[in-house]
Design an enzyme around this catalytic site. Structure first.
Site, PDB file in Angstrom:
ATOM      1  CD  GLN A  14      -2.911   2.700   6.677  1.00 55.22           C
ATOM      2  OE1 GLN A  14      -3.613   3.034   7.757  1.00 55.22           O
ATOM      3  NE2 GLN A  14      -3.566   2.535   5.618  1.00 55.22           N
ATOM      4  CG  ASN A  26      -2.542  11.570   2.664  1.00 55.69           C
ATOM      5  OD1 ASN A  26      -1.802  10.478   2.004  1.00 55.69           O
ATOM      6  ND2 ASN A  26      -2.048  11.861   3.918  1.00 55.69           N
ATOM      7  CE  LYS A  27      -5.107   5.654   4.457  1.00 58.40           C
ATOM      8  NZ  LYS A  27      -6.039   4.560   3.645  1.00 58.40           N
ATOM      9  NE  ARG A  55       0.283   1.566   3.269  1.00 59.56           N
ATOM     10  CZ  ARG A  55       1.049   2.282   3.595  1.00 59.56           C
ATOM     11  NH1 ARG A  55       2.489   1.974   3.828  1.00 59.56           N
ATOM     12  NH2 ARG A  55       0.862   3.476   3.851  1.00 59.56           N
ATOM     13  N   GLY A  56       0.225   2.315  -0.141  1.00 54.74           N
ATOM     14  CA  GLY A  56       1.208   3.789  -0.333  1.00 54.74           C
ATOM     15  C   GLY A  56       1.143   3.867  -1.714  1.00 54.74           C
ATOM     16  CB  ALA A  57       0.313   6.926  -3.875  1.00 55.45           C
ATOM     17  NE  ARG A  76      -6.106   0.821  -1.803  1.00 54.61           N
ATOM     18  CZ  ARG A  76      -5.608   1.395  -0.778  1.00 54.61           C
ATOM     19  NH1 ARG A  76      -4.167   1.138  -0.410  1.00 54.61           N
ATOM     20  NH2 ARG A  76      -6.283   2.109   0.158  1.00 54.61           N
ATOM     21  CG  ASP A  86      -3.004   7.929  -1.513  1.00 55.04           C
ATOM     22  OD1 ASP A  86      -2.877   8.436  -0.285  1.00 55.04           O
ATOM     23  OD2 ASP A  86      -2.656   6.744  -1.855  1.00 55.04           O
TER      24      ASP A  86
HETATM   25  O1  MRU Z   1      -4.478   3.113   2.320  1.00 49.51           O
HETATM   26  P1  MRU Z   1      -3.002   3.460   1.904  1.00 49.51           P
HETATM   27  O2  MRU Z   1      -2.320   2.863   3.104  1.00 49.51           O
HETATM   28  O3  MRU Z   1      -2.350   2.749   0.798  1.00 49.51           O
HETATM   29  O4  MRU Z   1      -2.757   4.994   2.114  1.00 49.51           O
HETATM   30  C1  MRU Z   1      -1.577   5.384   1.992  1.00 49.51           C
HETATM   31  C2  MRU Z   1      -1.346   7.025   2.190  1.00 49.51           C
HETATM   32  O5  MRU Z   1      -2.441   7.660   2.270  1.00 49.51           O
HETATM   33  C3  MRU Z   1      -0.206   7.791   2.054  1.00 49.51           C
HETATM   34  O6  MRU Z   1      -0.063   8.627   2.788  1.00 49.51           O
HETATM   35  C4  MRU Z   1       0.031   8.166   0.637  1.00 49.51           C
HETATM   36  O7  MRU Z   1      -0.169   6.946  -0.133  1.00 49.51           O
HETATM   37  C5  MRU Z   1       1.368   8.676   0.325  1.00 49.51           C
HETATM   38  S1  MRU Z   1       2.596   7.445   0.483  1.00 49.51           S
HETATM   39  C6  MRU Z   1       3.897   7.927   0.030  1.00 49.51           C
END
Ligand code: MRU
Length: 351
Positions: free
Chosen positions: A202, A253-254, A46-48, A95, A243
């Site tokens: 996270q 973002n999250k 996970r994470g963009a 996703r 994201d």
């Molecule tokens: O749902 P996730 O864990 O994929 O969400 C991740 C985030 O929101 C991060 O802050 C974002 O992807 C930036 S990661 C460098």
């Protein structure tokens, strides 16, 4: 400490299973586009930026997996091409919010299309090389962002972050946490306040682990404590990842990031967003048009088989929110710091 979130081994992709961190550390192995898509969907990775890298390997794996004997009959689309299209489709559906997924698929598609008619084995090799390059580039970009971002943090800064935008969310180093790593590398003493980040945790599981492992002082708080900390003067800056950034500078973002940004503005605390150019979507005019993933109610209801929520209650679980550009002090990109981002400044980044 080097964290290899994704790695290539024995002609397969291996990814750390982030769902079970920090209790267990384990790599899972992937050999097709569909299996990588499932790994992205279920949040093994996970994470963009990490999602983008995984998708690039998914495309390469599909090309390697499809029998290279599936040649094109006269005037028809080859079975290889059909298989590749199916691979792109399943990955694109894994996703919806992180634009890096679609950015990586577009890049892989253009490589694939530039090789139409060539031997399938050669196409697969070239796609794999491109996936390796996307991974290596991601680390270089994070390093560059880190160097720019580190200059924004005063020595001794207490910096709050939300979710995990670290090495685990990228190919390595991290975006927001990369800024912290670079600041420490530059000799600054900083300390991190990690929001727990309900419901997937996270912050508690991943950000806290990364910082503890590197001896960067970190304090964990639940999400609803951020306002208290700010009101007591215990936060000097906020740095988060993203994201997707719309063309006007709105930041997805999250879930919970918007709340932090509003609080930061209320308390005159700078709110920085570490944002590689691959996360900027110039095709989306404003944050209102960014697709927001709604995840399973089970994540909110409880943990595994234990449910703390009252049976029968209806549950919402939007996984991201949008922070309007006006609340963003600056975007930290690999090309430099963009203060008070707007349409013109973002357009200029791509010139
Ligand atoms: O749902 P996730 O864990 O994929 O969400 C991740 C985030 O929101 C991060 O802050 C974002 O992807 C930036 S990661 C460098």
């Amino acid at each position: 400490m080097k964290v290899e979130t994704l790695r290539w081994a024995d002609n397969k992709l291996e990814m750390i299973d982030q769902r079970i961190l920090p209790a267990s550390f384990e790599y899972l192995t992937y050999d097709s586009a569909a299996s990588v898509a499932e790994g992205i969907h279920s949040m093994v990775v996970r994470g963009a930026p990490a999602i983008g890298v995984a998708a690039a390997y998914g495309v390469a794996l599909e090309a390697l997996r499809l029998p290279s004997t599936l040649r094109q009959a006269q005037g028809e689309r080859s079975e290889f091409d059909k298989g590749m299209e199916a691979g792109f489709t399943v990955l694109a559906q894994s996703r919806p919010t992180a634009i890096n997924l679609f950015w990586a698929l577009k890049r892989m598609r253009s490589v694939w299309e530039s090789m139409k008619g060539q031997d399938n084995a050669a196409v697969a090799e070239r796609l794999l090389a491109e996936a390796h390059e996307i991974l290596a580039e991601d680390i270089r970009i994070n390093r560059a962002m880190g160097a720019f971002g580190a200059q924004l943090l005063p020595d001794g800064a207490r910096v709050l972050t939300h979710c995990n935008a670290g090495a685990l969310a990228t190919a390595g180093w991290g975006t927001a946490l990369g800024v912290f790593r670079s600041a420490v590398e530059a000799g600054k003493k900083i300390s991190v306040i990690a929001d727990e980040t309900r419901p997937f945790l996270q912050g508690a599981r991943l950000t806290a682990r990364e910082m503890v492992q590197e001896n960067i002082p970190v304090t964990l708080i639940t999400d609803n404590m951020a306002g208290f900390m700010m009101s007591r003067g215990e936060v000097d800056a906020v740095v988060v990842g993203t994201d997707r950034v719309a063309a006007n500078g709105d930041v997805a973002n999250k879930i919970g990031t918007y709340m932090v940004a509003v609080l930061a503005r209320r308390h005159n605390i700078p709110f920085y967003v570490a944002c590689p150019l691959s996360t900027i979507d110039m095709n989306i005019a404003s944050g209102a048009d960014i697709p927001i993933e709604e995840r399973s109610a089970d994540e909110v209801k409880g943990f595994r088989d234990y449910h703390w929520a009252a049976e029968g209650v209806s549950i919402r679980n939007p996984s991201f929110d949008v922070t309007p550009a006006e609340l963003v002090t600056a975007l930290i990109t690999e090309r430099g710091v963009v203060r008070q981002p707007d349409r013109d400044k973002l357009r200029a980044l791509f010139k």
